[in-house]
Write a protein that holds these residues in place. Structure first.
Motif: not given
Length: 114
Positions: A78-98
């Motif tokens: 699970q995570g949140y979708i954001i755009r980075i350089n016009r590409n969709r990325h799923l942002v999630m927290n793994i071990g305290g790292l984003t």
């Protein structure tokens, strides 16, 4: 394994490698095996799609909808979708790292009911 045993092993056998600290607690990160397996699959198949982000995970939660991956090696994460350089990325927290994982397509996720 035990953190001190792992640190000693790395110091003895692999001195260039170190354990990672959780950014929130500043203690050694503990990542559940069930969360690491899909992440390792993505790392093996396409490591160029993974980015470590500097901003805290909570910042990406604002004004975004929590989503769950339904297909592929990341299924269930699970995570949140954001755009980075016009590409969709799923942002999630793994071990305290984003972590942002690229090449996420609309048909691959569903909205998580809260």
């Amino acid at each position: 394994g035990d953190v001190q045993t792992l640190k000693q092993y790395l110091n003895d056998k692999l001195p260039d490698l170190h354990l990672v600290n959780d950014c929130a607690t500043h203690r050694t990160a503990v990542i559940p095996h069930s969360q690491m397996i899909p992440f390792m699959r993505v790392m093996q198949q396409s490591p160029e799609n993974i980015r470590i982000l500097l901003k805290p995970f909570e910042q990406y939660a604002q004004d975004n909808t929590l989503l769950r991956i339904t297909t592929g090696p990341m299924q269930g994460m699970q995570g949140y979708i954001i755009r980075i350089n016009r590409n969709r990325h799923l942002v999630m927290n793994i071990g305290g790292l984003t972590i942002a994982i690229g090449n996420i397509h609309k048909e691959m996720f569903e909205v998580v009911e809260e």
